[in-house]
Design a protein around this motif. Structure first.
Motif, PDB file in Angstrom:
ATOM      1  N   TRP A 111     -81.474  80.591  34.520  1.00  0.00           N
ATOM      2  CA  TRP A 111     -80.395  81.564  34.744  1.00  0.00           C
ATOM      3  C   TRP A 111     -79.226  80.981  35.543  1.00  0.00           C
ATOM      4  CZ3 TRP A 111     -79.668  86.660  33.248  1.00  0.00           C
ATOM      5  CH2 TRP A 111     -80.710  87.249  32.537  1.00  0.00           C
ATOM      6  N   ARG A 112     -79.206  79.681  35.779  1.00  0.00           N
ATOM      7  CA  ARG A 112     -78.177  79.128  36.665  1.00  0.00           C
ATOM      8  C   ARG A 112     -76.766  79.262  36.105  1.00  0.00           C
ATOM      9  NH1 ARG A 112     -80.842  73.382  37.928  1.00  0.00           N
ATOM     10  NH2 ARG A 112     -81.621  73.745  35.792  1.00  0.00           N
ATOM     11  N   SER A 113     -76.622  79.430  34.817  1.00  0.00           N
ATOM     12  CA  SER A 113     -75.299  79.603  34.211  1.00  0.00           C
ATOM     13  C   SER A 113     -74.862  81.062  34.217  1.00  0.00           C
ATOM     14  CB  SER A 113     -75.321  79.084  32.765  1.00  0.00           C
ATOM     15  OG  SER A 113     -76.163  79.903  31.969  1.00  0.00           O
ATOM     16  N   GLY A 114     -75.797  81.962  34.594  1.00  0.00           N
ATOM     17  CA  GLY A 114     -75.515  83.386  34.545  1.00  0.00           C
ATOM     18  C   GLY A 114     -76.135  84.055  33.336  1.00  0.00           C
ATOM     19  N   ASN A 156     -96.659  80.838  43.975  1.00  0.00           N
ATOM     20  CA  ASN A 156     -95.264  80.928  44.388  1.00  0.00           C
ATOM     21  C   ASN A 156     -94.580  79.573  44.235  1.00  0.00           C
ATOM     22  OD1 ASN A 156     -93.150  80.552  46.777  1.00  0.00           O
ATOM     23  ND2 ASN A 156     -93.178  82.700  46.202  1.00  0.00           N
ATOM     24  N   ALA A 157     -93.315  79.606  43.780  1.00  0.00           N
ATOM     25  CA  ALA A 157     -92.569  78.359  43.587  1.00  0.00           C
ATOM     26  C   ALA A 157     -91.168  78.448  44.183  1.00  0.00           C
ATOM     27  CB  ALA A 157     -92.485  78.035  42.102  1.00  0.00           C
ATOM     28  N   PRO A 169     -82.094  84.923  39.688  1.00  0.00           N
ATOM     29  CA  PRO A 169     -81.878  84.516  41.081  1.00  0.00           C
ATOM     30  C   PRO A 169     -82.543  85.435  42.099  1.00  0.00           C
ATOM     31  CG  PRO A 169     -79.847  84.325  39.836  1.00  0.00           C
ATOM     32  CD  PRO A 169     -80.824  85.009  38.932  1.00  0.00           C
ATOM     33  N   GLN A 170     -82.568  86.747  41.808  1.00  0.00           N
ATOM     34  CA  GLN A 170     -83.121  87.695  42.779  1.00  0.00           C
ATOM     35  C   GLN A 170     -84.645  87.791  42.704  1.00  0.00           C
ATOM     36  OE1 GLN A 170     -81.281  88.417  40.160  1.00  0.00           O
ATOM     37  NE2 GLN A 170     -81.910  90.325  39.148  1.00  0.00           N
ATOM     38  N   ASP A 171     -85.249  87.219  41.690  1.00  0.00           N
ATOM     39  CA  ASP A 171     -86.699  87.320  41.516  1.00  0.00           C
ATOM     40  C   ASP A 171     -87.455  86.234  42.276  1.00  0.00           C
ATOM     41  OD1 ASP A 171     -86.221  89.411  39.845  1.00  0.00           O
ATOM     42  OD2 ASP A 171     -86.674  88.332  37.985  1.00  0.00           O
TER      43      ASP A 171
END
Length: 211
Positions: A111-114, A156-157, A169-171
């Motif tokens: 998701w880094r590009s949105g 967890n990572a 990003p929020q997850d």
């Protein structure tokens, strides 16, 4: 978390894990599809040469109490931290029904590009991934046939240099537990009390993106 992965060709699984060759349909797998998992062989006699066996199963664990197979759509991953308490997984966890899910690649959204970009992730050395999992067997109430199933264990990572780049990003960032080859036998034979000892992050420098 992993809801889509690629199974290796059956011959490659046989060579990697020392199991008998088997038939496999689709290699591109989603929850509810049938894929191979490796477990400690239940019936090993003095003349048996194989301590492990590969079986076909549903990707998505189906607990013995389930009324149908639909639950597999929601049980393909299992949080290791809560496996001993969750109704769907606690029996397999407490019985140490450990398995290894062979994977040529896993797919995760970047998701880094949105926008979500499906990304194929493999071991950097090109070898088969051995993902730690739990297996279960379920009796179909209609046909009385036994169906095996499996789930991938996750950890967890958030601080993992590679896997923290995936999912929204929020997850919370999660990753499947990829076992070092030297621990395959130990994992399959480990008692329930030792299960958490294997729940470790796979080194970031041993993972890469591939087409």
């Amino acid at each position: 978390m992993c809801s889509h992965y690629e199974a290796p060709a059956p011959q490659r699984v046989a060579e990697t894990f020392g199991v008998e060759p088997f038939e496999q349909g689709k290699l591109d797998l989603y929850p509810g599809y049938t894929g191979p998992f490796v477990r400690h062989a239940e019936d090993v006699d003095a003349e048996s040469q194989e301590p492990v066996e590969a079986l076909p199963g549903s990707f998505g664990l189906i607990p013995s109490w389930s009324k149908d197979k639909k639950i597999a759509r929601n049980t393909y991953n299992c949080r290791s931290e809560t496996a001993s308490q969750k109704p769907s997984f606690r029996s397999a966890w407490r019985k140490a029904q450990h398995c290894i899910i062979p994977a040529a690649a896993i797919y995760e959204p970047d998701w880094r590009s949105g926008n979500a970009i499906t990304t194929r992730i493999v071991r950097a050395d090109g070898e088969v991934m051995g993902i730690a999992g739990l297996w279960e067997q379920w009796r179909d109430p209609g046909t009385e046939k036994i169906l095996h199933s499996y789930t991938m264990l996750t950890i967890n990572a958030d601080d993992h240099p590679f896997m923290r780049n995936y999912h929204k990003p929020q997850d919370e960032k999660r990753m499947v537990v990829i076992l070092p080859k030297g621990l395959y036998g130990d994992w399959l034979k480990a008692p329930a009390g030792d299960s958490m000892e294997f729940m470790r992050q796979y080194p970031a420098d041993r993972m890469t993106v591939a087409m």
